[in-house]
Design an enzyme around this catalytic site. Structure first.
Site, PDB file in Angstrom:
ATOM      1  NE  ARG A  92      12.545 -45.856 -12.717  1.00  0.00           N
ATOM      2  CZ  ARG A  92      12.076 -46.648 -11.046  1.00  0.00           C
ATOM      3  NH1 ARG A  92      13.371 -46.753 -10.752  1.00  0.00           N
ATOM      4  NH2 ARG A  92      11.496 -47.178 -11.366  1.00  0.00           N
ATOM      5  CB  CYS A 101       7.254 -32.418 -30.058  1.00  0.00           C
ATOM      6  SG  CYS A 101       7.314 -32.342 -28.148  1.00  0.00           S
ATOM      7  CG  ASP A 271      -0.368 -41.328 -18.475  1.00  0.00           C
ATOM      8  OD1 ASP A 271      -0.661 -41.567 -17.604  1.00  0.00           O
ATOM      9  OD2 ASP A 271       0.040 -40.970 -19.614  1.00  0.00           O
TER      10      ASP A 271
HETATM   11  S1  SF4 Z   1       3.964 -37.580 -26.674  1.00  0.00           S
HETATM   12 FE1  SF4 Z   1       3.856 -35.694 -25.855  1.00  0.00          FE
HETATM   13  S2  SF4 Z   1       6.105 -34.935 -25.850  1.00  0.00           S
HETATM   14 FE2  SF4 Z   1       5.315 -36.869 -26.953  1.00  0.00          FE
HETATM   15  S3  SF4 Z   1       6.366 -36.428 -29.513  1.00  0.00           S
HETATM   16 FE3  SF4 Z   1       3.853 -36.285 -28.746  1.00  0.00          FE
HETATM   17  S4  SF4 Z   1       4.104 -34.277 -27.912  1.00  0.00           S
HETATM   18 FE4  SF4 Z   1       5.993 -34.767 -28.076  1.00  0.00          FE
END
Ligand code: SF4
Length: 355
Positions: A92, A101, A271
Protein backbone atom coordinates in the site's frame (compact mmCIF):
# COMPACT_ATOMS: atom_id res chain seq x y z
CA UNK A 1 -18.53 33.65 11.54
CA UNK A 2 -16.85 31.27 9.13
CA UNK A 3 -13.37 29.96 9.88
CA UNK A 4 -11.17 31.66 12.50
CA UNK A 5 -7.52 31.76 11.43
CA UNK A 6 -5.69 34.29 13.60
CA UNK A 7 -5.04 34.99 17.28
CA UNK A 8 -6.90 38.30 16.87
CA UNK A 9 -10.02 36.50 15.58
CA UNK A 10 -9.85 33.90 18.36
CA UNK A 11 -9.67 36.73 20.93
CA UNK A 12 -12.41 38.73 19.28
CA UNK A 13 -14.79 35.75 19.41
CA UNK A 14 -13.93 34.93 23.02
CA UNK A 15 -12.00 31.69 22.47
CA UNK A 16 -8.73 33.14 23.78
CA UNK A 17 -8.49 35.70 26.61
CA UNK A 18 -6.96 38.94 25.37
CA UNK A 19 -4.07 38.53 27.85
CA UNK A 20 -2.92 35.43 25.96
CA UNK A 21 -3.12 37.01 22.54
CA UNK A 22 0.61 37.68 22.09
CA UNK A 23 1.57 34.16 23.15
CA UNK A 24 -0.96 32.69 20.73
CA UNK A 25 0.26 34.95 17.92
CA UNK A 26 3.71 33.39 18.32
CA UNK A 27 2.24 29.89 18.07
CA UNK A 28 0.13 30.87 15.06
CA UNK A 29 3.25 32.25 13.35
CA UNK A 30 4.80 28.77 13.66
CA UNK A 31 1.85 26.40 13.18
CA UNK A 32 -1.28 26.78 11.06
CA UNK A 33 -4.55 27.74 12.71
CA UNK A 34 -8.06 27.17 11.38
CA UNK A 35 -11.18 26.73 13.45
CA UNK A 36 -14.35 26.32 11.38
CA UNK A 37 -17.66 27.46 12.79
CA UNK A 38 -19.03 23.94 13.16
CA UNK A 39 -16.27 23.05 15.63
CA UNK A 40 -16.03 26.49 17.26
CA UNK A 41 -19.71 26.23 18.19
CA UNK A 42 -18.96 23.09 20.22
CA UNK A 43 -16.54 24.88 22.54
CA UNK A 44 -17.72 25.83 26.01
CA UNK A 45 -15.92 29.15 26.47
CA UNK A 46 -16.44 28.94 30.24
CA UNK A 47 -14.61 25.63 30.54
CA UNK A 48 -10.83 26.12 30.73
CA UNK A 49 -10.42 22.37 30.07
CA UNK A 50 -12.86 22.09 27.19
CA UNK A 51 -11.89 19.00 25.14
CA UNK A 52 -12.76 20.59 21.80
CA UNK A 53 -10.75 23.74 22.58
CA UNK A 54 -7.77 21.59 23.64
CA UNK A 55 -7.70 20.06 20.17
CA UNK A 56 -7.98 23.22 18.10
CA UNK A 57 -7.16 26.39 20.07
CA UNK A 58 -3.39 27.11 19.96
CA UNK A 59 -1.53 26.74 23.24
CA UNK A 60 1.75 28.39 24.23
CA UNK A 61 3.04 24.90 25.18
CA UNK A 62 3.29 24.15 21.43
CA UNK A 63 6.53 26.11 21.32
CA UNK A 64 8.00 23.89 24.06
CA UNK A 65 9.76 21.31 21.88
CA UNK A 66 11.09 18.22 23.66
CA UNK A 67 14.38 16.54 22.63
CA UNK A 68 12.56 13.33 21.63
CA UNK A 69 10.13 15.14 19.32
CA UNK A 70 10.65 14.95 15.57
CA UNK A 71 9.55 17.22 12.74
CA UNK A 72 8.57 14.12 10.71
CA UNK A 73 7.63 11.74 13.54
CA UNK A 74 6.33 8.87 11.43
CA UNK A 75 9.11 9.13 8.83
CA UNK A 76 7.13 10.04 5.70
CA UNK A 77 10.14 11.62 4.02
CA UNK A 78 12.34 8.55 4.37
CA UNK A 79 9.77 6.51 2.43
CA UNK A 80 8.84 8.98 -0.28
CA UNK A 81 10.18 7.79 -3.64
CA UNK A 82 8.38 10.55 -5.57
CA UNK A 83 6.56 13.68 -4.50
CA UNK A 84 3.19 12.90 -2.91
CA UNK A 85 3.84 9.17 -2.41
CA UNK A 86 4.79 7.46 0.85
CA UNK A 87 5.59 3.79 0.26
CA UNK A 88 6.24 2.28 3.69
CA UNK A 89 4.55 -1.12 3.44
CA UNK A 90 4.86 -3.34 0.35
CA UNK A 91 1.16 -3.57 -0.52
CA UNK A 92 0.00 0.00 0.00
CA UNK A 93 0.96 3.63 -0.51
CA UNK A 94 -0.16 6.99 0.78
CA UNK A 95 -1.02 9.50 -1.91
CA UNK A 96 -0.78 12.94 -0.31
CA UNK A 97 -2.90 15.19 -2.51
CA UNK A 98 -2.86 18.41 -0.51
CA UNK A 99 -1.29 20.08 2.52
CA UNK A 100 -4.43 22.00 3.38
CA UNK A 101 -7.04 21.05 6.02
CA UNK A 102 -10.40 22.51 7.08
CA UNK A 103 -9.20 22.54 10.69
CA UNK A 104 -5.67 22.40 12.09
CA UNK A 105 -5.36 20.00 15.01
CA UNK A 106 -2.83 21.10 17.64
CA UNK A 107 -1.43 17.56 17.91
CA UNK A 108 -1.09 16.91 14.16
CA UNK A 109 1.71 14.50 13.30
CA UNK A 110 2.23 16.35 9.99
CA UNK A 111 2.10 19.80 11.58
CA UNK A 112 5.39 20.81 9.99
CA UNK A 113 4.00 19.92 6.55
CA UNK A 114 0.40 21.17 6.62
CA UNK A 115 -1.00 24.66 6.44
CA UNK A 116 -2.02 27.36 4.00
CA UNK A 117 1.59 28.61 3.74
CA UNK A 118 2.72 25.21 2.42
CA UNK A 119 2.41 24.25 -1.27
CA UNK A 120 -1.35 23.76 -1.70
CA UNK A 121 -1.10 20.37 -3.32
CA UNK A 122 0.42 18.27 -6.03
CA UNK A 123 0.89 20.03 -9.33
CA UNK A 124 -0.64 18.24 -12.34
CA UNK A 125 2.84 17.01 -13.30
CA UNK A 126 3.59 15.76 -9.77
CA UNK A 127 0.21 14.01 -9.59
CA UNK A 128 0.87 12.35 -12.95
CA UNK A 129 4.28 11.16 -11.70
CA UNK A 130 2.73 9.84 -8.47
CA UNK A 131 0.08 7.93 -10.45
CA UNK A 132 2.82 6.58 -12.73
CA UNK A 133 4.64 5.30 -9.64
CA UNK A 134 1.49 3.47 -8.49
CA UNK A 135 0.91 2.13 -12.01
CA UNK A 136 4.43 0.77 -12.27
CA UNK A 137 4.41 -1.04 -8.89
CA UNK A 138 2.26 -4.12 -9.25
CA UNK A 139 2.43 -4.94 -5.54
CA UNK A 140 0.37 -1.87 -4.62
CA UNK A 141 -3.01 -3.30 -3.63
CA UNK A 142 -4.34 -0.28 -1.72
CA UNK A 143 -3.99 3.47 -2.20
CA UNK A 144 -4.69 5.74 0.77
CA UNK A 145 -5.59 9.31 -0.10
CA UNK A 146 -4.40 11.61 2.62
CA UNK A 147 -2.85 15.02 3.14
CA UNK A 148 -3.73 17.45 4.65
CA UNK A 149 -7.34 16.53 4.04
CA UNK A 150 -8.05 15.15 0.56
CA UNK A 151 -11.75 15.97 0.86
CA UNK A 152 -10.97 19.68 0.94
CA UNK A 153 -10.46 19.32 -2.81
CA UNK A 154 -13.37 19.98 -5.12
CA UNK A 155 -15.53 17.01 -6.15
CA UNK A 156 -14.17 17.50 -9.67
CA UNK A 157 -10.57 17.00 -8.52
CA UNK A 158 -11.45 14.10 -6.23
CA UNK A 159 -13.32 12.41 -9.09
CA UNK A 160 -10.37 12.90 -11.44
CA UNK A 161 -8.01 11.14 -8.98
CA UNK A 162 -10.50 8.34 -8.35
CA UNK A 163 -10.98 7.84 -12.10
CA UNK A 164 -7.24 7.61 -12.62
CA UNK A 165 -6.93 5.04 -9.85
CA UNK A 166 -9.83 3.08 -11.37
CA UNK A 167 -7.71 2.48 -14.48
CA UNK A 168 -4.97 0.70 -12.49
CA UNK A 169 -5.92 -2.97 -12.34
CA UNK A 170 -3.65 -4.03 -9.48
CA UNK A 171 -5.07 -1.33 -7.17
CA UNK A 172 -8.01 -3.15 -5.63
CA UNK A 173 -8.93 -0.83 -2.75
CA UNK A 174 -8.87 2.90 -2.10
CA UNK A 175 -9.02 4.43 1.35
CA UNK A 176 -9.59 8.12 2.12
CA UNK A 177 -8.45 9.65 5.40
CA UNK A 178 -10.45 12.73 6.31
CA UNK A 179 -11.69 14.97 9.10
CA UNK A 180 -14.16 16.74 6.81
CA UNK A 181 -17.38 15.07 8.08
CA UNK A 182 -16.78 16.61 11.52
CA UNK A 183 -14.85 19.74 10.50
CA UNK A 184 -17.14 20.97 7.74
CA UNK A 185 -19.97 18.45 7.37
CA UNK A 186 -21.83 20.53 4.79
CA UNK A 187 -18.94 20.03 2.37
CA UNK A 188 -19.69 16.31 2.26
CA UNK A 189 -22.23 16.88 -0.46
CA UNK A 190 -23.95 14.28 -2.61
CA UNK A 191 -21.68 15.51 -5.43
CA UNK A 192 -18.59 14.75 -3.34
CA UNK A 193 -19.99 11.36 -2.34
CA UNK A 194 -20.60 10.55 -6.01
CA UNK A 195 -17.03 11.59 -6.80
CA UNK A 196 -15.67 9.19 -4.18
CA UNK A 197 -17.72 6.22 -5.31
CA UNK A 198 -16.04 4.75 -8.35
CA UNK A 199 -17.31 1.54 -9.91
CA UNK A 200 -15.03 -1.42 -9.40
CA UNK A 201 -12.82 0.14 -6.72
CA UNK A 202 -14.14 -0.48 -3.21
CA UNK A 203 -13.44 2.73 -1.32
CA UNK A 204 -13.30 3.03 2.44
CA UNK A 205 -13.50 6.38 4.21
CA UNK A 206 -11.65 6.64 7.53
CA UNK A 207 -13.05 9.53 9.56
CA UNK A 208 -10.86 11.19 12.21
CA UNK A 209 -12.94 11.78 15.36
CA UNK A 210 -11.58 12.28 18.89
CA UNK A 211 -14.51 13.27 21.08
CA UNK A 212 -18.19 12.31 21.07
CA UNK A 213 -19.22 15.97 20.88
CA UNK A 214 -17.68 16.13 17.40
CA UNK A 215 -20.43 13.81 16.16
CA UNK A 216 -23.04 16.54 15.88
CA UNK A 217 -26.32 16.14 14.06
CA UNK A 218 -24.69 17.64 10.95
CA UNK A 219 -21.61 15.41 11.23
CA UNK A 220 -23.82 12.34 11.63
CA UNK A 221 -25.80 13.40 8.55
CA UNK A 222 -22.55 13.76 6.57
CA UNK A 223 -21.47 10.26 7.64
CA UNK A 224 -24.93 8.94 6.75
CA UNK A 225 -24.60 10.37 3.23
CA UNK A 226 -21.42 8.34 2.79
CA UNK A 227 -22.80 5.19 4.42
CA UNK A 228 -26.09 5.38 2.50
CA UNK A 229 -24.07 5.47 -0.72
CA UNK A 230 -22.57 2.12 0.29
CA UNK A 231 -19.19 3.52 1.33
CA UNK A 232 -17.81 1.57 4.31
CA UNK A 233 -16.70 3.86 7.13
CA UNK A 234 -13.83 3.41 9.57
CA UNK A 235 -12.61 5.67 12.33
CA UNK A 236 -9.28 7.01 13.47
CA UNK A 237 -8.94 8.49 16.93
CA UNK A 238 -5.87 10.00 18.54
CA UNK A 239 -5.49 9.36 22.26
CA UNK A 240 -5.18 12.83 23.78
CA UNK A 241 -4.66 13.90 27.38
CA UNK A 242 -7.59 15.91 28.63
CA UNK A 243 -9.67 15.11 25.56
CA UNK A 244 -10.52 11.41 25.46
CA UNK A 245 -8.22 9.70 27.98
CA UNK A 246 -10.98 8.48 30.28
CA UNK A 247 -12.95 5.25 29.93
CA UNK A 248 -16.24 7.15 30.02
CA UNK A 249 -15.39 9.45 27.11
CA UNK A 250 -13.75 6.69 25.04
CA UNK A 251 -16.72 4.37 25.61
CA UNK A 252 -19.17 7.10 24.59
CA UNK A 253 -17.11 7.95 21.49
CA UNK A 254 -16.73 4.38 20.28
CA UNK A 255 -20.45 3.63 20.79
CA UNK A 256 -21.40 6.84 18.95
CA UNK A 257 -19.13 5.88 16.04
CA UNK A 258 -20.73 2.45 15.75
CA UNK A 259 -24.19 4.02 15.92
CA UNK A 260 -23.10 6.19 12.95
CA UNK A 261 -22.11 3.00 11.04
CA UNK A 262 -18.42 3.80 11.51
CA UNK A 263 -16.33 0.82 12.59
CA UNK A 264 -13.69 1.92 15.13
CA UNK A 265 -10.40 1.14 13.43
CA UNK A 266 -7.36 2.75 15.05
CA UNK A 267 -6.74 4.41 18.40
CA UNK A 268 -3.41 6.13 17.75
CA UNK A 269 -0.98 6.75 20.54
CA UNK A 270 0.06 10.41 20.20
CA UNK A 271 3.00 10.82 17.83
CA UNK A 272 6.13 12.62 18.98
CA UNK A 273 5.31 15.69 16.90
CA UNK A 274 6.98 18.94 18.00
CA UNK A 275 5.22 20.82 20.79
CA UNK A 276 2.59 18.18 21.48
CA UNK A 277 3.91 16.78 24.78
CA UNK A 278 1.08 18.40 26.78
CA UNK A 279 -1.42 16.33 24.77
CA UNK A 280 0.32 12.95 24.91
CA UNK A 281 -0.47 10.27 27.49
CA UNK A 282 1.87 7.44 28.37
CA UNK A 283 1.47 4.01 26.83
CA UNK A 284 0.54 2.32 30.13
CA UNK A 285 -2.38 4.74 30.53
CA UNK A 286 -3.50 3.94 26.97
CA UNK A 287 -3.33 0.21 27.63
CA UNK A 288 -5.34 0.60 30.82
CA UNK A 289 -7.94 2.59 28.92
CA UNK A 290 -8.20 -0.15 26.30
CA UNK A 291 -8.57 -2.75 29.05
CA UNK A 292 -11.46 -0.78 30.54
CA UNK A 293 -13.06 -0.37 27.14
CA UNK A 294 -12.86 -4.12 26.55
CA UNK A 295 -14.57 -4.62 29.90
CA UNK A 296 -17.53 -2.40 29.17
CA UNK A 297 -18.26 -2.15 25.45
CA UNK A 298 -19.23 -4.47 22.59
CA UNK A 299 -16.52 -5.98 20.40
CA UNK A 300 -17.80 -3.71 17.61
CA UNK A 301 -16.61 -0.74 19.69
CA UNK A 302 -13.00 -1.90 20.04
CA UNK A 303 -10.36 -0.09 17.97
CA UNK A 304 -6.79 -1.37 17.69
CA UNK A 305 -4.44 0.68 19.87
CA UNK A 306 -1.40 1.44 17.72
CA UNK A 307 1.83 3.35 17.87
CA UNK A 308 3.72 4.62 14.84
CA UNK A 309 7.35 3.78 15.44
CA UNK A 310 9.38 6.99 15.04
CA UNK A 311 11.61 6.96 11.99
CA UNK A 312 9.10 5.44 9.57
CA UNK A 313 9.08 1.83 10.76
CA UNK A 314 5.30 1.59 10.61
CA UNK A 315 2.50 0.94 13.06
CA UNK A 316 2.52 -1.68 15.77
CA UNK A 317 -0.41 -2.73 17.93
CA UNK A 318 0.56 -2.02 21.52
CA UNK A 319 -1.83 -4.06 23.52
CA UNK A 320 -2.74 -4.66 26.14
CA UNK A 321 -2.09 -8.38 26.00
CA UNK A 322 -4.52 -10.73 27.74
CA UNK A 323 -2.32 -13.80 27.81
CA UNK A 324 0.95 -14.51 29.64
CA UNK A 325 3.22 -17.43 30.45
CA UNK A 326 2.65 -19.34 33.65
CA UNK A 327 3.68 -22.53 35.41
CA UNK A 328 7.07 -23.55 36.77
CA UNK A 329 8.54 -24.07 33.31
CA UNK A 330 6.57 -21.24 31.72
CA UNK A 331 4.79 -23.70 29.47
CA UNK A 332 1.24 -22.93 30.62
CA UNK A 333 -0.69 -19.78 30.02
CA UNK A 334 -2.88 -17.46 32.03
CA UNK A 335 -5.61 -15.64 30.12
CA UNK A 336 -7.45 -12.62 31.48
CA UNK A 337 -11.19 -12.20 30.84
CA UNK A 338 -13.04 -8.95 30.23
CA UNK A 339 -13.57 -8.47 33.99
CA UNK A 340 -9.83 -8.72 34.65
CA UNK A 341 -10.16 -12.19 36.17
CA UNK A 342 -7.32 -14.58 35.26
CA UNK A 343 -7.86 -18.16 34.08
CA UNK A 344 -5.41 -20.97 33.42
CA UNK A 345 -5.36 -22.01 29.79
CA UNK A 346 -5.12 -25.79 30.14
CA UNK A 347 -2.76 -26.64 27.31
CA UNK A 348 0.84 -27.59 27.87
CA UNK A 349 3.56 -26.57 25.50
CA UNK A 350 1.77 -23.42 24.31
CA UNK A 351 3.95 -21.67 21.78
CA UNK A 352 4.23 -17.93 22.31
CA UNK A 353 6.55 -17.56 19.36
CA UNK A 354 9.14 -14.81 19.64
CA UNK A 355 9.53 -13.07 22.96
S1 SF4 B 1 -4.57 15.71 12.05
FE1 SF4 B 1 -3.32 17.07 10.75
S2 SF4 B 1 -3.74 16.38 8.66
FE2 SF4 B 1 -5.39 15.58 9.96
S3 SF4 B 1 -7.02 17.15 9.87
FE3 SF4 B 1 -5.79 17.58 11.70
S4 SF4 B 1 -4.28 19.08 10.96
FE4 SF4 B 1 -5.12 18.10 9.13
Amino acid sequence: MTTLRTAAQLCEHGYVPSGRRQAIEKVAARYAVALPESLADLIDKNDPHDPIARQFIPNAAELDHKPEELSDPIGDEAHSPVEGIVHRYPDRVLLKLTHVCAVYCRFCFRREMVGPDKPAGLSPAALAAALDYIRSHQQIWEVILTGGDPLILSPRRVRAVMKSLATIDHVKVVRIHTRMPVAEPDRVTTELVRAIKIKGKPTYVAVHVNHPRELTKQARAACARLADAGIPLLSQTVLLAGVNDTAGVMDELMRALVECRIKPYYLHHGDVAPGTGHLRTDVAAGQELMRKLRGRASGLCQPTYVLDIPGGHGKSPIGPSYIRRSGPDGALAVVEDFNGVEHRYPVRGINFGRT
